[in-house]
Design an enzyme around this catalytic site. Structure first.
Site, PDB file in Angstrom:
ATOM      1  N   HIS A  15       0.811  -1.214   0.000  1.00 52.82           N
ATOM      2  CA  HIS A  15       0.000   0.000   0.000  1.00 52.82           C
ATOM      3  C   HIS A  15       0.850   1.272   0.000  1.00 52.82           C
ATOM      4  O   HIS A  15       0.336   2.357  -0.286  1.00 52.82           O
ATOM      5  CB  HIS A  15      -0.983   0.000   1.173  1.00 52.82           C
ATOM      6  CG  HIS A  15      -0.388   0.321   2.511  1.00 52.82           C
ATOM      7  ND1 HIS A  15      -0.047  -0.636   3.442  1.00 52.82           N
ATOM      8  CD2 HIS A  15      -0.082   1.514   3.093  1.00 52.82           C
ATOM      9  CE1 HIS A  15       0.434  -0.050   4.526  1.00 52.82           C
ATOM     10  NE2 HIS A  15       0.418   1.253   4.341  1.00 52.82           N
TER      11      HIS A  15
ATOM     12  N   ASP B  59       0.150  -7.526   1.511  1.00 57.97           N
ATOM     13  CA  ASP B  59       0.672  -6.167   1.668  1.00 57.97           C
ATOM     14  C   ASP B  59       2.200  -6.139   1.705  1.00 57.97           C
ATOM     15  O   ASP B  59       2.804  -5.349   2.436  1.00 57.97           O
ATOM     16  CB  ASP B  59       0.108  -5.503   2.926  1.00 57.97           C
ATOM     17  CG  ASP B  59       0.175  -3.974   2.854  1.00 57.97           C
ATOM     18  OD1 ASP B  59       0.312  -3.446   1.729  1.00 57.97           O
ATOM     19  OD2 ASP B  59       0.119  -3.318   3.904  1.00 57.97           O
TER      20      ASP B  59
ATOM     21  N   SER C 201       4.547   2.670   7.973  1.00 54.96           N
ATOM     22  CA  SER C 201       4.272   1.533   7.102  1.00 54.96           C
ATOM     23  C   SER C 201       5.492   1.161   6.278  1.00 54.96           C
ATOM     24  O   SER C 201       6.099   2.009   5.626  1.00 54.96           O
ATOM     25  CB  SER C 201       3.113   1.859   6.158  1.00 54.96           C
ATOM     26  OG  SER C 201       1.919   2.001   6.874  1.00 54.96           O
TER      27      SER C 201
END
Length: 479
Positions: free
Chosen positions: A128, A158, A232
């Site tokens: 992402h 992911d 992230s």
């Protein structure tokens, strides 16, 4: 007693605040070297200084480990060109009068990444973080910036792999995340809110966390180390400076921008390693295996009928021909209760386990058959990533179908995605469009691509598809 007037209350609060501030100021302004503490003694109860040693041993510090590890954590910046939808642009007069009005904008975002191979320049990050990006650049801890090359990614776990053409890189060694225990100390490193090289620490709160809506296949490490937007793709390391996970999400009922509340999730390195191996072997994609069954939850009534001790497990409701399940001897009515010793409570747990396995993975299935335990050995076979409509039914000629993303499935959507429809084809003339989700049909029930194909073993006389298009639904008669 009568309440104090408001002015008197405010005066008292201000006086207390001033008193507290003076006290705190005096406390924090004490010099650390004012009164050295002998190594063999303990601190006085109200002392604000820390000794250099305790019982002859230096105080523990993460600094030496972080000095080795932090150069391997990078900042990942992405740019995406987005067309601006403005109805005025359809008017030639408007375009002539205002030629300099931009018809596109650039979306920018920041995330983190981890160098896992210094010689090849490989960097692990989240899917992402780089999804739909037109340009990805990586900034190292020493300030150097490089344009990154996309190697591959897997939206359902992911995980993404990129590469930079750089020398003198530092990589983090990968640990065996299967050895993690609840309570182990961990350190998260990343770039939250665009701040570079930020370190937070905590413990492992849970392992094997799953059942979280909207996050794809799940086997997360849960930690109370602060993970915020921008973290992230960053590193979760143990106290030896080994990578145990890739930070991916923070759970917060108020939204991610509300800050961290001690519920952070990381992708374990064992899973990330498996995905990377597949990305490198399969031209940047992951090919998943399948057992070839349909499963459903077990309720109390079923449990009684199946002679089970409790209402749990994944009940096999269909076994596909020529599948891995057929080879393993699995039968309709069997209840899968564990795989390789891992408890399976329901159909979703089985689906999640299956989706995390690579093609050819062998495992032991513990099932209940007529209430009795049976152990079977199975090896997953490849599952098709797409189907051509004409191979299913001539009335679907021109359409292509694909699996839904696991994020959609976790959100409660089932069915198959219409990935492409050829203009002027038979499917297009019936009204089918790319992006439609086929959720039901007159040919029978289905939940995914494999069961969708199985429903066409006996072609229906009238083919009707129930579709979801955006927020709207309807039926299409395929002619």
């Amino acid at each position: 007693m009568r309440p104090l007037p408001t002015l008197l209350l405010l005066t008292a609060a201000a006086a207390f605040g001033g008193f507290a501030a003076i006290g705190l100021n005096e406390t924090f302004n004490q010099r650390a070297d004012a009164a050295p503490v002998p190594a063999s003694t303990t601190l006085p109860p109200n002392s604000s200084t820390l000794p250099a040693t305790v019982q002859g041993q230096p105080l523990p510090s993460l600094a030496p480990m972080l000095k080795r590890v932090m150069p391997a954590v990078v900042s990942v910046a992405t740019k995406q060109v987005v067309q601006v939808r403005n109805p005025f642009f359809n008017d030639p007069f408007f375009r002539r009068m205002f030629p300099d009005v931009p018809q596109e904008r650039i979306n920018q975002s920041l995330g983190s990444g981890v160098i896992v191979d210094a010689a090849k320049g490989y960097i692990l990050t989240n899917h992402h973080v780089i999804e739909d990006a037109d340009d990805v650049s990586v900034t190292l801890a020493d300030g150097r910036t490089f344009k990154a090359e996309f190697i591959g990614s897997d939206a359902d776990t992911d995980v993404a792999l990129i590469r930079i053409p750089a020398e003198n890189l530092t990589a983090i060694p990968l640990a065996d995340s299967g050895l993690l225990n609840v309570g182990d100390f961990v350190v998260a490193i990343g770039n939250p809110f665009g701040l570079s090289q930020t370190v937070t620490s905590g413990i492992v709160s849970a392992v094997g966390r799953s059942g979280i809506r909207g996050l794809g296949y799940q086997n997360f490490i849960q930690t109370d180390a602060s993970i915020n937007p921008g973290n992230s793709g960053g590193a979760l390391v143990n106290l030896q400076g080994q990578l145990i996970g890739i930070n991916t999400a923070s759970l917060n009922p108020q939204g991610s921008m509300a800050g961290n509340i001690g519920l952070g999730l990381a992708i374990p390195t064992n899973l990330a390693r498996t995905v990377v191996d597949q990305l490198l072997a399969n031209d940047g994609v992951v090919i998943r295996g399948t057992l070839g069954v349909e499963a459903q939850d077990v309720d109390a009534r079923m449990a009684q009928a199946l002679k089970l001790d409790s209402a749990r497990g994944a009940l096999v409701s269909r076994v596909y021909a020529d599948s891995a399940a057929t080879d393993a001897g699995l039968k309709v009515g069997d209840v899968i209760v564990s795989v390789n010793g891992q408890r399976i409570d329901n159909a979703a747990a089985w689906h999640n386990f299956e989706g995390l396995q690579a093609v050819g993975t062998r495992f032991k299935l513990e099932v209940r058959r007529d209430g009795k335990p049976v152990t079977l050995t199975a090896a997953l076979k490849p599952q098709p990533r797409a189907l051509i409509g004409n191979s299913l039914d001539k009335r679907l000629a021109g359409a292509s179908f694909a699996e839904l993303s696991e994020q959609l499935r976790q959100s409660g959507v089932s069915g198959v995605l219409v990935s492409d429809v050829t203009e002027g084809s038979r499917a297009a003339n019936s009204g089918l469009q790319a992006g439609d989700v086929v959720v039901a049909g007159s040919m029978g029930e289905f939940t995914d691509l494999a069961s969708f194909r199985a429903t066409f073993e006996t072609p229906p006389r009238q083919l009707v598809l129930r579709i979801q298009r955006g927020r709207r639904g309807g039926n299409l008669l395929m002619e």
